[in-house]
Design a protein around this motif. Structure first.
Motif, PDB file in Angstrom:
ATOM      1  N   VAL A   4       0.839  -1.187   0.000  1.00  0.00           N
ATOM      2  CA  VAL A   4       0.000   0.000   0.000  1.00  0.00           C
ATOM      3  C   VAL A   4       0.882   1.248   0.000  1.00  0.00           C
ATOM      4  O   VAL A   4       1.841   1.350   0.772  1.00  0.00           O
ATOM      5  CB  VAL A   4      -0.974   0.021   1.199  1.00  0.00           C
ATOM      6  CG1 VAL A   4      -0.243  -0.049   2.532  1.00  0.00           C
ATOM      7  CG2 VAL A   4      -1.859   1.270   1.143  1.00  0.00           C
ATOM      8  N   ALA A  51      -5.650  -0.515  -7.386  1.00  0.00           N
ATOM      9  CA  ALA A  51      -6.782   0.306  -6.958  1.00  0.00           C
ATOM     10  C   ALA A  51      -6.265   1.650  -6.483  1.00  0.00           C
ATOM     11  O   ALA A  51      -5.128   1.768  -6.012  1.00  0.00           O
ATOM     12  CB  ALA A  51      -7.562  -0.380  -5.835  1.00  0.00           C
ATOM     13  N   VAL A  53      -7.673   4.339  -3.843  1.00  0.00           N
ATOM     14  CA  VAL A  53      -8.682   4.483  -2.791  1.00  0.00           C
ATOM     15  C   VAL A  53      -8.432   5.801  -2.074  1.00  0.00           C
ATOM     16  O   VAL A  53      -7.286   6.209  -1.886  1.00  0.00           O
ATOM     17  CB  VAL A  53      -8.613   3.303  -1.805  1.00  0.00           C
ATOM     18  CG1 VAL A  53      -9.744   3.381  -0.790  1.00  0.00           C
ATOM     19  CG2 VAL A  53      -8.661   1.978  -2.557  1.00  0.00           C
ATOM     20  N   ASP A  76     -13.392   5.611   0.594  1.00  0.00           N
ATOM     21  CA  ASP A  76     -13.441   4.693   1.737  1.00  0.00           C
ATOM     22  C   ASP A  76     -13.522   5.535   3.011  1.00  0.00           C
ATOM     23  O   ASP A  76     -12.588   6.278   3.341  1.00  0.00           O
ATOM     24  CB  ASP A  76     -12.193   3.810   1.747  1.00  0.00           C
ATOM     25  CG  ASP A  76     -12.308   2.663   2.756  1.00  0.00           C
ATOM     26  OD1 ASP A  76     -12.938   2.868   3.812  1.00  0.00           O
ATOM     27  OD2 ASP A  76     -11.747   1.584   2.492  1.00  0.00           O
ATOM     28  N   ALA A 129      -9.330  -0.589   7.771  1.00  0.00           N
ATOM     29  CA  ALA A 129      -9.667  -0.300   6.370  1.00  0.00           C
ATOM     30  C   ALA A 129      -8.529  -0.701   5.437  1.00  0.00           C
ATOM     31  O   ALA A 129      -8.757  -1.294   4.375  1.00  0.00           O
ATOM     32  CB  ALA A 129      -9.992   1.186   6.203  1.00  0.00           C
ATOM     33  N   ARG A 132      -8.121  -4.588   5.428  1.00  0.00           N
ATOM     34  CA  ARG A 132      -9.249  -5.216   4.714  1.00  0.00           C
ATOM     35  C   ARG A 132      -9.087  -5.059   3.203  1.00  0.00           C
ATOM     36  O   ARG A 132      -9.232  -6.030   2.442  1.00  0.00           O
ATOM     37  CB  ARG A 132     -10.556  -4.588   5.182  1.00  0.00           C
ATOM     38  CG  ARG A 132     -11.798  -5.190   4.529  1.00  0.00           C
ATOM     39  CD  ARG A 132     -13.068  -4.639   5.143  1.00  0.00           C
ATOM     40  NE  ARG A 132     -13.159  -3.185   5.051  1.00  0.00           N
ATOM     41  CZ  ARG A 132     -13.039  -2.357   6.073  1.00  0.00           C
ATOM     42  NH1 ARG A 132     -12.797  -2.818   7.289  1.00  0.00           N
ATOM     43  NH2 ARG A 132     -13.149  -1.047   5.893  1.00  0.00           N
ATOM     44  N   ARG A 133      -8.760  -3.849   2.766  1.00  0.00           N
ATOM     45  CA  ARG A 133      -8.570  -3.611   1.335  1.00  0.00           C
ATOM     46  C   ARG A 133      -7.380  -4.406   0.819  1.00  0.00           C
ATOM     47  O   ARG A 133      -7.406  -4.952  -0.292  1.00  0.00           O
ATOM     48  CB  ARG A 133      -8.360  -2.120   1.085  1.00  0.00           C
ATOM     49  CG  ARG A 133      -8.274  -1.708  -0.369  1.00  0.00           C
ATOM     50  CD  ARG A 133      -9.610  -1.616  -1.033  1.00  0.00           C
ATOM     51  NE  ARG A 133     -10.507  -0.690  -0.351  1.00  0.00           N
ATOM     52  CZ  ARG A 133     -11.706  -0.354  -0.812  1.00  0.00           C
ATOM     53  NH1 ARG A 133     -12.161  -0.882  -1.935  1.00  0.00           N
ATOM     54  NH2 ARG A 133     -12.480   0.475  -0.133  1.00  0.00           N
ATOM     55  N   ASP A 134      -6.329  -4.483   1.614  1.00  0.00           N
ATOM     56  CA  ASP A 134      -5.132  -5.226   1.233  1.00  0.00           C
ATOM     57  C   ASP A 134      -5.469  -6.693   0.987  1.00  0.00           C
ATOM     58  O   ASP A 134      -5.040  -7.288  -0.013  1.00  0.00           O
ATOM     59  CB  ASP A 134      -4.097  -5.100   2.351  1.00  0.00           C
ATOM     60  CG  ASP A 134      -2.675  -5.067   1.848  1.00  0.00           C
ATOM     61  OD1 ASP A 134      -2.311  -4.122   1.143  1.00  0.00           O
ATOM     62  OD2 ASP A 134      -1.917  -6.005   2.172  1.00  0.00           O
ATOM     63  N   GLU A 136      -8.416  -7.962   0.253  1.00  0.00           N
ATOM     64  CA  GLU A 136      -9.276  -8.074  -0.927  1.00  0.00           C
ATOM     65  C   GLU A 136      -8.450  -8.025  -2.211  1.00  0.00           C
ATOM     66  O   GLU A 136      -8.684  -8.815  -3.142  1.00  0.00           O
ATOM     67  CB  GLU A 136     -10.307  -6.936  -0.934  1.00  0.00           C
ATOM     68  CG  GLU A 136     -11.363  -7.049   0.156  1.00  0.00           C
ATOM     69  CD  GLU A 136     -12.228  -5.805   0.240  1.00  0.00           C
ATOM     70  OE1 GLU A 136     -11.971  -4.842  -0.523  1.00  0.00           O
ATOM     71  OE2 GLU A 136     -13.157  -5.788   1.077  1.00  0.00           O
ATOM     72  N   LEU A 137      -7.476  -7.134  -2.265  1.00  0.00           N
ATOM     73  CA  LEU A 137      -6.651  -6.996  -3.469  1.00  0.00           C
ATOM     74  C   LEU A 137      -5.686  -8.165  -3.622  1.00  0.00           C
ATOM     75  O   LEU A 137      -5.341  -8.540  -4.743  1.00  0.00           O
ATOM     76  CB  LEU A 137      -5.905  -5.667  -3.439  1.00  0.00           C
ATOM     77  CG  LEU A 137      -6.809  -4.442  -3.589  1.00  0.00           C
ATOM     78  CD1 LEU A 137      -6.030  -3.158  -3.348  1.00  0.00           C
ATOM     79  CD2 LEU A 137      -7.464  -4.412  -4.973  1.00  0.00           C
ATOM     80  N   TRP A 147      -1.222  -0.706  -4.425  1.00  0.00           N
ATOM     81  CA  TRP A 147      -2.395   0.148  -4.510  1.00  0.00           C
ATOM     82  C   TRP A 147      -2.151   1.446  -3.763  1.00  0.00           C
ATOM     83  O   TRP A 147      -1.271   1.540  -2.911  1.00  0.00           O
ATOM     84  CB  TRP A 147      -3.634  -0.567  -3.978  1.00  0.00           C
ATOM     85  CG  TRP A 147      -3.626  -0.999  -2.544  1.00  0.00           C
ATOM     86  CD1 TRP A 147      -2.922  -2.048  -2.002  1.00  0.00           C
ATOM     87  CD2 TRP A 147      -4.364  -0.413  -1.460  1.00  0.00           C
ATOM     88  NE1 TRP A 147      -3.181  -2.147  -0.654  1.00  0.00           N
ATOM     89  CE2 TRP A 147      -4.070  -1.165  -0.290  1.00  0.00           C
ATOM     90  CE3 TRP A 147      -5.269   0.639  -1.363  1.00  0.00           C
ATOM     91  CZ2 TRP A 147      -4.624  -0.862   0.954  1.00  0.00           C
ATOM     92  CZ3 TRP A 147      -5.835   0.939  -0.133  1.00  0.00           C
ATOM     93  CH2 TRP A 147      -5.502   0.189   1.001  1.00  0.00           C
ATOM     94  N   ALA A 149      -3.542   4.624  -1.410  1.00  0.00           N
ATOM     95  CA  ALA A 149      -4.531   5.049  -0.421  1.00  0.00           C
ATOM     96  C   ALA A 149      -4.254   6.510  -0.078  1.00  0.00           C
ATOM     97  O   ALA A 149      -3.202   6.833   0.497  1.00  0.00           O
ATOM     98  CB  ALA A 149      -4.449   4.193   0.840  1.00  0.00           C
TER      99      ALA A 149
END
Length: 232
Positions: A4, A51, A53, A76, A129, A132-134, A136-137, A147, A149
């Motif tokens: 990230v 992504a 975000v 987000d 957050a 969780r996004r990590d 998912e990706l 990604w 952020a």
């Protein structure tokens, strides 16, 4: 796990005038902030993020749009600025005379802003957050994904402090400037903090999926320090 890239929004008039903007609506980038976001976009141009975000606040969305290069920007709420409550919109010079100011500086883990949020809550929902996004990706794009952020200084400081294993009371030791880049790679065993408050360094290491995959699948720290990214 993916990497990230934590990006602070560009400069705003509130930053220059010393006003705690918080979640006030309509706080956008000033001319310097827009120029900084454009310069950051050029630095990140070779990177192909899985992504982009952003905090839903205007200054972050503007910065995210500048670096997204036409990609969709996903808002987000977990990345939103701290709710400073009654402190929102007040000059920092005035807030320094409040008794709570000293607590913010020396014992932030005990701070609850009047009518607002605690800094412990900020850290928890921001870390949740990001992780969780990590995850998912990682599932959708693989362990080598990177990604972006886009968020706010205190939010990013809280996430980086957690990744470094710092108690929240030490997060004020970190500095996160406008349009700076901080990079964290989460692994099964521990996070690796690769950059903090980078405002001009070479981000070429983010271009190599192979290196990111190797780092993402290797949870052990390098004993003796290793030879750096160039040797990976």
């Amino acid at each position: 796990m993916p990497t990230v890239v934590l990006i602070r929004h560009g400069r705003t008039t509130a930053n220059v005038t010393g006003v705690l903007a918080g979640r006030s609506p309509g706080v956008g980038l000033d001319d310097t902030g827009r120029a900084g976001a454009e310069a950051l976009a050029r630095r990140l141009e070779p990177v192909r993020p899985a992504a982009v975000v952003s905090s839903p606040l205007e200054r972050c969305v503007q910065t995210a749009t500048a670096i997204a290069a036409g990609r969709d920007v996903v808002a987000d709420e977990g990345l939103i600025e701290c709710d400073y409550g009654d402190w929102t919109g007040r000059p920092l010079g005035e807030l320094r005379r409040e008794k709570l100011w000293k607590v913010v500086q020396e014992h932030p883990s005990g701070v609850v802003f009047p009518g607002g949020e605690s800094l412990r809550a900020v850290q928890q929902r921001a870390v949740d957050a990001v992780r969780r996004r990590d995850a998912e990706l990682a599932s959708s794009h693989g362990a080598g994904a990177v990604w972006f952020a886009v968020s706010h200084a205190d939010v990013i400081k809280a996430v980086v402090a957690e990744a470094l294993g710092l108690h929240l009371d030490h997060f004020q030791r970190l500095v996160v400037d406008p349009c700076s880049v901080s990079v964290v790679s989460f692994t099964e065993r521990r996070p690796f903090v690769l950059r903090v408050n980078d405002t001009g360094g070479d981000l070429g290491f983010l271009r190599s999926p192979a290196r990111r995959r190797r780092r993402a699948t290797r949870s052990d720290a390098v004993v003796g320090g290793g030879a750096g990214d160039a040797a990976e």
